[in-house]
Write an enzyme that holds these catalytic residues in place. Structure first.
Site, PDB file in Angstrom:
ATOM      1  N   LYS A 164       0.707  -1.402   0.026  1.00  0.00           N
ATOM      2  CA  LYS A 164      -0.123  -0.192   0.085  1.00  0.00           C
ATOM      3  C   LYS A 164       0.894   0.984  -0.025  1.00  0.00           C
ATOM      4  O   LYS A 164       1.873   1.346   0.622  1.00  0.00           O
ATOM      5  CB  LYS A 164      -0.801   0.021   1.095  1.00  0.00           C
ATOM      6  N   GLU A 206       0.976  -4.960   4.069  1.00  0.00           N
ATOM      7  CA  GLU A 206      -0.011  -5.658   5.218  1.00  0.00           C
ATOM      8  C   GLU A 206      -0.145  -6.937   4.707  1.00  0.00           C
ATOM      9  O   GLU A 206      -0.092  -7.616   3.793  1.00  0.00           O
ATOM     10  CB  GLU A 206      -1.291  -4.774   5.008  1.00  0.00           C
ATOM     11  N   ARG A 298     -14.523  13.356   7.012  1.00  0.00           N
ATOM     12  CA  ARG A 298     -15.426  14.231   6.643  1.00  0.00           C
ATOM     13  C   ARG A 298     -16.903  13.257   6.932  1.00  0.00           C
ATOM     14  O   ARG A 298     -16.761  12.282   7.321  1.00  0.00           O
ATOM     15  CB  ARG A 298     -15.352  14.127   5.177  1.00  0.00           C
ATOM     16  N   ARG A 344     -27.160   3.803  -4.066  1.00  0.00           N
ATOM     17  CA  ARG A 344     -26.918   4.776  -4.626  1.00  0.00           C
ATOM     18  C   ARG A 344     -27.016   4.825  -6.209  1.00  0.00           C
ATOM     19  O   ARG A 344     -26.645   3.801  -6.740  1.00  0.00           O
ATOM     20  CB  ARG A 344     -25.259   5.004  -4.609  1.00  0.00           C
TER      21      ARG A 344
HETATM   22  C1  MV4 Z   1      -7.151  -4.336   2.275  1.00  0.00           C
HETATM   23  C2  MV4 Z   1      -7.863  -5.429   1.699  1.00  0.00           C
HETATM   24  C3  MV4 Z   1      -7.414  -6.683   2.206  1.00  0.00           C
HETATM   25  N1  MV4 Z   1      -6.339  -6.591   3.100  1.00  0.00           N
HETATM   26  N2  MV4 Z   1      -6.004  -4.517   2.995  1.00  0.00           N
HETATM   27  C4  MV4 Z   1      -9.391  -1.374  -0.812  1.00  0.00           C
HETATM   28  C5  MV4 Z   1      -9.619   0.003  -0.679  1.00  0.00           C
HETATM   29  C6  MV4 Z   1      -8.802   0.507   0.599  1.00  0.00           C
HETATM   30  N3  MV4 Z   1      -9.368   1.421   1.471  1.00  0.00           N
HETATM   31  C7  MV4 Z   1      -8.166  -0.652   1.393  1.00  0.00           C
HETATM   32  N4  MV4 Z   1      -8.969  -1.752   0.548  1.00  0.00           N
HETATM   33  C8  MV4 Z   1      -8.245  -2.950   1.007  1.00  0.00           C
HETATM   34  N5  MV4 Z   1      -7.345  -3.006   1.669  1.00  0.00           N
HETATM   35  C9  MV4 Z   1      -5.504  -5.811   3.304  1.00  0.00           C
HETATM   36  N6  MV4 Z   1      -4.768  -5.672   4.130  1.00  0.00           N
HETATM   37  C10 MV4 Z   1      -9.009  -5.260   0.830  1.00  0.00           C
HETATM   38  C11 MV4 Z   1      -9.160  -4.202   0.457  1.00  0.00           C
HETATM   39  C12 MV4 Z   1     -10.377  -3.955  -0.528  1.00  0.00           C
HETATM   40  C13 MV4 Z   1     -11.526  -3.303  -0.151  1.00  0.00           C
HETATM   41  C14 MV4 Z   1     -11.713  -2.692   1.135  1.00  0.00           C
HETATM   42  C15 MV4 Z   1     -12.803  -2.014   1.596  1.00  0.00           C
HETATM   43  C16 MV4 Z   1     -13.935  -2.083   0.759  1.00  0.00           C
HETATM   44  C17 MV4 Z   1     -13.872  -2.559  -0.460  1.00  0.00           C
HETATM   45  C18 MV4 Z   1     -12.655  -3.379  -0.951  1.00  0.00           C
HETATM   46  C19 MV4 Z   1     -12.748  -3.999  -2.254  1.00  0.00           C
HETATM   47  C20 MV4 Z   1     -11.631  -4.514  -2.361  1.00  0.00           C
HETATM   48  C21 MV4 Z   1     -10.322  -4.724  -1.560  1.00  0.00           C
END
Ligand code: MV4
Length: 517
Positions: A164, A206, A298, A344
């Site tokens: 990330k 992560e 926000r 939405r």
């Molecule tokens: C992750 C994850 C799985 N494992 N981190 C996607 C957007 C960003 N806000 C972080 N995200 C993710 N981080 C780890 N360590 C899966 C996602 C993710 C996700 C997170 C929230 C809502 C939708 C998502 C869709 C795909 C992947």
């Protein structure tokens, strides 16, 4: 240090569309004047008509209008506003804008620039959270250094891992790495992308959680050090980081887990001295372990879901807190009732790759009735342009139980008509009706991993199509010859031709491009 009370009499709303209207509605109820800002594309927008006065910012592109912090601050000064409400998107999470607003002697209706920065940088946020005892996804807390260290860290965490960008967020600058062989090259590409997109190439690792649920907790802080939470919102029904449906309560949580996540969210906000409305995003894995992911500093799109179940006006709370008032309720006084669901409505073609759609709204019929709320800047004649976000409206419902809320949403969507611009309305109807949503067993991967569950009824095969044509021709010919359309009655007496019972035509149920879902 208890902040001084400072009344707000006039608010400049630095946004457009439904959220600008949403903020102005509460301003009017509180006797606060609202100033609209608009681009040339929005000269006739509803948020301009709802305001007490309006200031033109510039041409349609956001970079020349809604993203021009200097023009927004100048408009506030010029109209004598005391405060600026940023809505969401645009300038809402830019710490530099907060500083500009405050340097001009105006109130920013939101958190401090420092809290925004502490949460906007993901590495910094992870360190704050660990110090505050808030669970974060296992991984690193310092920027990745050389390749050897990176590999050692990935092995310690265990594959799959996620790379990330510290400056990223909301799905930008993330990468899944399933094995050692891909790690070094993926990291190099991630660094390059992060440098290009955020002018900041810090990346970190992560543990990758497979098919997590995305559940967020609404928090609120005041200038006197109080922080409360207003419960969760289940946001796992999404595709490509674009939320489609949100609900509260989450079908996954029980009171125990809800309590733990709420308490963690409050600790997270307190760790950075958070003031005003914020949202703590969590991932919840298969074992129901939860990890804080990010904080959104926000008011969010889906806040009506929370307003429905706790019966509060979150924009009113934002304004009170910005005036230096203490939070209106303590944690114990905040109660939730019933079930809320929001969908939405987007100007996009779900049947053709979810491409954004544009055009003029020709006919518009929005739902109403008990327990239905519509947040929208739509009107007949509105030109939907490609300049801004394609979200047209939010439809939310409230009912005593999840089952009743589902039925109410299906009913509300039945009432909607939008013509002139293609919308995801048929997709929303299918999503609400899908087995994963009905059962409550869905996660962030559901829509993308089982697309067949969300596609329109399958088109007929060639054979079925020809058979349908043949059957129709036979039907038409029988009628022409004066025979009844239906079979003779069981007693052998054919009903008179004129009395042929009205039958539901097979065509109504057949697949047609752009037809009924
Ligand atoms: C992750 C994850 C799985 N494992 N981190 C996607 C957007 C960003 N806000 C972080 N995200 C993710 N981080 C780890 N360590 C899966 C996602 C993710 C996700 C997170 C929230 C809502 C939708 C998502 C869709 C795909 C992947």
């Amino acid at each position: 240090m208890p902040a001084a009370r400072r009344p707000i009499r006039k608010v400049l709303v630095a946004n457009r569309g439904e959220i600008a209207l949403r903020v102005m509605r509460t301003c009017r109820e509180m006797g606060i004047k609202a100033v609209a800002v608009y681009s040339d594309a929005d000269r006739n927008a509803l948020h301009v008509r709802a305001a007490y006065e309006a200031v033109r910012l510039g041409p349609a592109p956001a970079a020349e209008s809604y993203l021009r912090g200097d023009l927004v601050v100048a408009a506030a000064k010029q109209t004598g506003a005391d405060a600026i409400h940023p809505g969401f998107g645009f300038l809402s999470e830019k710490a530099a804008f907060v500083r500009q607003v405050e340097a001009a002697g105006l109130i920013f209706i939101g958190p401090s620039a420092e809290a925004m920065e502490a949460m906007g940088d993901k590495l910094a946020a992870r360190r704050h959270m660990l110090a505050a005892g808030v669970p974060v996804v296992p991984g690193t807390t310092e920027p990745a250094k050389d390749d050897a260290t990176l590999l050692a860290e990935a092995r310690r965490i265990g594959f799959p891992v996620m790379i990330k960008a510290s400056a990223g967020g909301g799905g930008k600058g993330i990468r899944i790495v399933r094995g050692e062989a891909e790690l070094v090259s993926a990291a190099a590409r991630a660094r390059g992308e992060a440098r290009g997109a955020f002018a900041d190439d810090r990346i970190y690792l992560e543990k990758y959680l497979e098919e997590p649920r995305h559940i967020e907790v609404q928090v609120f802080g005041d200038a006197h050090g109080h922080v409360v939470h207003l419960g969760e919102r289940e946001c796992s029904m999404q595709r490509r980081h674009q939320k489609v449906v949100e609900e509260r309560p989450s079908p996954l949580l029980d009171e125990e887990l809800r309590g733990k996540m709420g308490a963690a969210a409050v600790r997270a906000a307190q760790a950075v001295g958070y003031r005003n409305a914020g949202t703590i995003e969590f991932l919840v894995d298969k074992h129901r372990a939860f990890y804080m992911l990010e904080m959104n500093t926000r008011l969010q799109v889906e806040h009506p879901v929370t307003e429905w179940t706790c019966g509060l006006d979150l924009v009113r709370w934002q304004l009170l807190v910005a005036m230096g008032e203490p939070l209106p309720l303590t944690q114990e006084q905040i109660r939730h009732e019933g079930h809320a669901i929001e969908v939405r409505l987007y100007a996009e073609d779900a049947e053709n790759g979810f491409l954004p759609a544009t055009g003029r709204i020709v006919r518009l019929q929005l739902p109403g009735g008990a327990g239905v709320r519509v947040d929208s800047g739509l009107y007949e004649g509105l030109e939907v342009t490609p300049h801004y976000d394609p979200m047209l409206a939010k439809i939310s419902v409230h009912a005593a139980t999840r089952e009743q809320a589902l039925a109410r949403m299906a009913r509300a969507l039945f009432e909607v008509t939008v013509t002139g611009v293609v919308t995801n309305l048929p997709f929303l109807r299918r999503a609400i009706d899908s087995e994963p949503f009905r059962s409550g067993r869905y996660d962030t991967a559901t829509i993308e991993s089982q697309p067949e569950l969300f596609r329109p009824r399958v088109p007929p095969t060639r054979e079925q199509h020809l058979a349908l044509i043949g059957a129709t021709m036979a039907h038409v010919l029988r009628r022409r010859r004066g025979f009844p359309a239906s079979e003779p009655a069981a007693d052998g007496h054919a009903p008179p031709p004129a009395a042929a019972p009205a039958r539901r035509s097979g065509w109504r149920d057949a697949w047609r491009p752009g037809g009924a879902p």
